[in-house]
Design a protein around this motif. Sequence first.
Motif, mmCIF file in Angstrom:
data_model
loop_
_atom_site.group_PDB
_atom_site.id
_atom_site.type_symbol
_atom_site.label_atom_id
_atom_site.label_comp_id
_atom_site.label_asym_id
_atom_site.label_seq_id
_atom_site.Cartn_x
_atom_site.Cartn_y
_atom_site.Cartn_z
ATOM 1 N N GLY A 1 -6.789 53.038 21.450
ATOM 2 C CA GLY A 1 -7.467 53.859 22.440
ATOM 3 C C GLY A 1 -8.962 53.944 22.178
ATOM 4 O O GLY A 1 -9.780 53.851 23.108
ATOM 5 N N LEU A 2 -9.334 54.108 20.916
ATOM 6 C CA LEU A 2 -10.761 54.112 20.565
ATOM 7 C C LEU A 2 -11.390 52.756 20.854
ATOM 8 O O LEU A 2 -12.520 52.676 21.348
ATOM 9 N N GLY A 3 -10.637 51.692 20.544
ATOM 10 C CA GLY A 3 -11.151 50.357 20.837
ATOM 11 C C GLY A 3 -11.354 50.135 22.316
ATOM 12 O O GLY A 3 -12.342 49.511 22.733
ATOM 13 N N TRP A 4 -10.433 50.635 23.144
ATOM 14 C CA TRP A 4 -10.567 50.514 24.594
ATOM 15 C C TRP A 4 -11.795 51.268 25.087
ATOM 16 O O TRP A 4 -12.535 50.780 25.951
ATOM 17 N N THR A 5 -12.034 52.451 24.530
ATOM 18 C CA THR A 5 -13.220 53.233 24.914
ATOM 19 C C THR A 5 -14.507 52.502 24.569
ATOM 20 O O THR A 5 -15.434 52.416 25.384
#
Length: 275
Positions: free
Chosen positions: A264-268
């Motif tokens: 999720g952090l990577g997607w952000t």
Amino acid sequence: MTAVTSEPALRTRSASTSPSRLTFARLLSSEWIKLVSLRSTWWSLAVAAVLSIGLSALIAAVTRDLGAGPGGGPSLAAVNVILLPTQFTMLVAGILGAIAITGEYSTGMIRSTLTAQPRRGAVLAAKAIVVSLVLAATTVVIYAIAILVTAPLVTTGVDWSDASQSVIPLAFGVFAMVVYALIGLGFGFVVRNGAGAIAATVGVLFVLPIVFSLFSIAGESWQWLVDAAQYLPSNAGGTLASTGGSDKLPAFLAMVAWAVVPLGLGWTVLRTRDA
């Protein structure tokens, strides 16, 4: 006038239905080709296989020499012989997940990827699926070979009649290896640097459990931190892959969170930063 206005619309419809349009299936195919064409992928998988099979054989030989455990049974369940090396191969899985994306940033290939597929969430999802499938398939093969190699060395083989002593721990072992790889992949998207992503992955998988365990001598006021250590990915994965019928739901939810949060952090980061 009608012919003039309808011709662009016709071309637009034709382009949107063109067989050359990048579908998600083709994106998966592209990510598969990129991953399996890297020498680092095969080296990582080979190291994981050698470590896992070699350590399983060594553990089986040692436990056989130690003799029977309490009550006359085997000193270590055969399925545990197969799963114990995961505490070492998890680092290989995490590193593979990290370099699966950081290599694209170092070479600039990520720009071509995002140009071909502007939907950045789809790129992350496709890469996560491919990495998961590769790790899962490889782990299944490694476990199968390890079972065959250690069969002559253990006093009692894997009890396939009892799922809690065979299929379930092995399945959770495969799941844990996939999660370790996704943790590395998530950090790779966030950090975008091979050394940094690997350092973060090793820190979470290997260093944090050691740090948390040090607080066991710090007194009752720090006991909460010791208790929280069971939800770290290495400990939660070990709990899932253990034999027996203990409640594995907290460990399973912890592992899911460890996979989802870094991704999720990577997607952000992928959405908000330029490649």
